[in-house]
Write a protein that holds these residues in place. Structure first.
Motif, short mmCIF file in Angstrom:
data_model
loop_
_atom_site.label_atom_id
_atom_site.label_comp_id
_atom_site.label_asym_id
_atom_site.label_seq_id
_atom_site.Cartn_x
_atom_site.Cartn_y
_atom_site.Cartn_z
N UNK A 194 -2.86 8.01 11.47
CA UNK A 194 -2.02 6.87 11.85
C UNK A 194 -0.94 7.19 12.88
N UNK A 195 -0.34 8.38 12.82
CA UNK A 195 0.69 8.70 13.81
C UNK A 195 0.08 9.27 15.09
N UNK A 196 -0.89 10.15 14.98
CA UNK A 196 -1.47 10.76 16.17
C UNK A 196 -2.02 9.71 17.14
N UNK A 197 -2.75 8.70 16.67
CA UNK A 197 -3.19 7.67 17.62
C UNK A 197 -2.04 6.96 18.32
N UNK A 198 -0.93 6.77 17.61
CA UNK A 198 0.24 6.15 18.24
C UNK A 198 0.79 7.03 19.35
N UNK A 199 0.83 8.35 19.11
CA UNK A 199 1.30 9.28 20.14
C UNK A 199 0.35 9.31 21.33
N UNK A 200 -0.93 9.11 21.06
CA UNK A 200 -1.95 9.11 22.12
C UNK A 200 -2.03 7.78 22.86
N UNK A 201 -1.29 6.78 22.36
CA UNK A 201 -1.33 5.46 23.00
C UNK A 201 -2.55 4.65 22.68
N UNK A 202 -3.23 4.99 21.59
CA UNK A 202 -4.44 4.27 21.21
C UNK A 202 -4.09 3.08 20.32
N UNK A 203 -4.93 2.08 20.35
CA UNK A 203 -4.77 0.93 19.47
C UNK A 203 -5.21 1.31 18.06
N UNK A 204 -4.46 0.86 17.08
CA UNK A 204 -4.80 1.14 15.69
C UNK A 204 -4.68 -0.16 14.90
N UNK A 205 -5.46 -0.30 13.82
CA UNK A 205 -5.31 -1.49 12.97
C UNK A 205 -3.88 -1.56 12.42
N UNK A 206 -3.29 -2.72 12.47
CA UNK A 206 -1.90 -2.89 12.06
C UNK A 206 -1.82 -3.14 10.56
N UNK A 207 -0.96 -2.39 9.90
CA UNK A 207 -0.67 -2.59 8.48
C UNK A 207 0.74 -3.14 8.34
N UNK A 208 0.95 -4.02 7.38
CA UNK A 208 2.26 -4.61 7.16
C UNK A 208 3.09 -3.66 6.29
N UNK A 209 4.20 -3.20 6.82
CA UNK A 209 5.05 -2.32 6.04
C UNK A 209 5.96 -3.14 5.14
N UNK A 210 6.34 -2.60 3.98
CA UNK A 210 7.24 -3.33 3.08
C UNK A 210 8.60 -3.56 3.74
N UNK A 211 9.24 -4.66 3.36
CA UNK A 211 10.58 -4.93 3.88
C UNK A 211 11.57 -3.89 3.39
N UNK A 212 11.38 -3.40 2.17
CA UNK A 212 12.27 -2.40 1.59
C UNK A 212 11.44 -1.22 1.10
N UNK A 213 11.83 -0.03 1.48
CA UNK A 213 11.16 1.19 1.03
C UNK A 213 11.93 1.75 -0.15
N UNK A 214 11.28 1.81 -1.30
CA UNK A 214 11.98 2.28 -2.48
C UNK A 214 11.00 2.86 -3.48
N UNK A 215 11.54 3.68 -4.35
CA UNK A 215 10.81 4.25 -5.47
C UNK A 215 11.52 3.76 -6.73
N UNK A 216 11.13 2.61 -7.25
CA UNK A 216 11.86 2.01 -8.36
C UNK A 216 11.65 2.79 -9.64
N UNK A 217 12.57 2.63 -10.60
CA UNK A 217 12.38 3.29 -11.90
C UNK A 217 11.24 2.64 -12.65
N UNK A 218 10.61 3.38 -13.57
CA UNK A 218 9.56 2.77 -14.39
C UNK A 218 10.11 1.57 -15.15
#
Length: 470
Positions: free
Chosen positions: A310-334
């Motif tokens: 996923x990162x290497x293609x971005x550095x190479x300028x290649x098109x990659x399928x787009x994934x939606x990232x979460x609005x908030x990045x977290x590791x919630x408690x159980x």
């Protein structure tokens, strides 16, 4: 305070959506990612922390430490204190050397310590960690193969580099590097574990924050130059990050691309320092980029696979399928129901259990208090766990015998599972997470411990040996 300039991905030739896809892929993957920072052309174009982790907190780097030790060796060689071809035994006295020096031990040179080709058949660190006389034990071990003939990853070899540097400079490794490396990079938060014989351990135990590690990666990319100063000789980093020896005997593809002077070569013409459980300082010379990741996983190859996918293609300028990232990045408690109230009694445990658990008390209001023994000074530190989101505390603890005392920032939470009180504790200046499931039967408490990562067992049970009224 920020030490690296910030920029947008687009202004540095990267597609912001592609970087979002990379973050989304990391977030969706099984390996836990705690922080990351990406540099392009010396500019920070991506920086993320998964709550409750923070970019500014120091983080235990494990074997990324080795690449800093390599830097110190390069500085000492440049200062004329030693050479790659100096014999290891030449730095130590008769009280540390074996009575009979074998031919292979006599042939062992500084370069063999740096390239993990000492001639030992396995890592020596376990043998060293059993005793305070680590130098003497290393020198007394059998050297089964001729030095230089076989690659065997060997943290004990890096410890010996630190010991040699301390003999030559009269300073511990951290103190030697402070004015020469850490202070110029602004990494004033750096700490480094010291052995029982008073030597910085070298091969592990260094803690710095994410941006400090990114500064180190940028220093590597710039061949030792930092803000107009040549901190480390160009020739040293060119040699250290090049393939010095083959390591085809390793299993994972990114660990069999060759080894330098305490640096791994990787696929796609990359090199890196890496540390147990997902700590990375990864350099992409062809793309003028540095990636730093801290995480918590046994599957480090999975993280690199996500980078290549996923990162290497971005550095190479290649098109990659787009994934939606979460609005908030977290590791919630159980999640789970609030724990039932306990009897308010204190259940005590033998001091030698694997996580240093000394005592547990579950109060009638459903609050659990866990006391941990500090193996370094015999004191106890308490952590409180209750229902709800993460509760932040300041109380260090030790997760296993192979680790140093980990950082002071800890977050905890708890929930109920039938008659069990389930506590989760994250030492957020390290990868370590402990889940402790506590049940009381009569006058005995049983704690089933589950560690996310460890150099020893990850699941075990401890049983209280005594109980007293609080």
């Amino acid at each position: 305070m920020s030490r690296l300039p910030r920029s947008t991905p687009d202004s540095q030739g990267l597609d912001a959506a592609a970087l979002d896809t990379f973050v989304a892929a990391l977030d969706a993957g099984k390996p836990e990612i705690q922080t990351l920072m990406l540099l392009r052309h010396g500019q920070v174009v991506l920086e993320q922390a998964w709550a409750p982790y923070r970019l500014e907190d120091p983080h235990l780097l494990f074997s990324v430490s080795k690449s800093f030790t390599s830097t110190a060796v390069g500085l000492a060689i440049d200062a004329g204190l030693l050479s790659l071809d100096d014999q290891v035994v030449s730095f130590f006295g008769a009280d540390e050397l074996p009575e009979t020096i074998s031919d292979n031990l006599a042939k062992m040179k500084v370069r063999h310590l740096l390239t993990m080709t000492t001639g030992h058949s396995k890592d020596t660190v376990e043998a060293l960690s059993r005793d305070r006389r680590m130098v003497k034990i290393f020198l007394g071990l059998d050297v089964e193969h001729e030095p230089g003939s076989v690659f065997v990853y060997n943290s004990g070899a890096t410890y010996m580099l630190s010991a040699i540097l301390q003999r030559l400079t009269g300073e511990r490794l951290l103190d030697y590097l402070r004015p020469r490396l850490f202070e110029p990079l602004g990494a004033t938060e750096a700490t480094w574990q010291v052995s029982k014989e008073g030597i910085t351990v070298g091969g592990w135990g260094l803690s710095v924050n994410t941006e400090s590690l990114a500064c180190f990666g940028q220093l590597l990319l710039q061949h030792g130059e930092w803000q107009g100063r040549q901190l480390v000789p160009v020739e040293w980093y060119e040699a250290a990050t090049s393939k010095q020896v083959p390591n085809d005997n390793e299993e994972n593809p990114d660990w069999k691309q060759g080894y330098g002077f305490q640096f791994w070569r990787g696929r796609h013409n990359t090199y890196r320092g890496d540390g147990a459980f997902g700590q990375f300082c990864l350099v992409f010379p062809e793309y003028d980029a540095v990636l730093v990741i801290t995480g918590a996983t046994f599957d480090m190859q999975a993280i690199l696979n996500t980078v290549w996918d996923h990162l290497l293609p971005a550095l190479e300028g290649k098109d990659v399928p787009v994934l939606q990232r979460p609005e908030r990045l977290e590791l919630p408690p159980p999640s789970g129901p609030a724990p039932a109230g306990g009897d308010g009694r204190t259940y005590r445990f033998a001091a030698d259990n694997l996580i240093g658990l000394g005592a547990v008390r579950i109060d009638p209001d459903g609050t659990g208090t866990f006391s941990f023994n500090d193996l370094s000074d015999g004191s106890r530190r308490e952590l409180v766990c209750r229902a709800g989101g993460w509760q932040e505390q300041s109380a260090p603890g030790t997760v296993d015998d192979a680790s140093p005392e980990v950082g002071e920032r800890v977050v905890t939470s708890a929930y109920g599972d039938g008659d069990a009180f389930v506590a989760t504790l994250r030492w957020v200046e390290s990868p370590y997470i402990a889940t402790l499931t506590c049940r009381v039967t009569g006058d005995i408490m049983t704690v089933d411990a589950d560690l996310n990562v460890s150099f020893g067992p990850t699941e075990f049970t401890v049983v209280s040996e005594a109980m007293s009224q609080s």
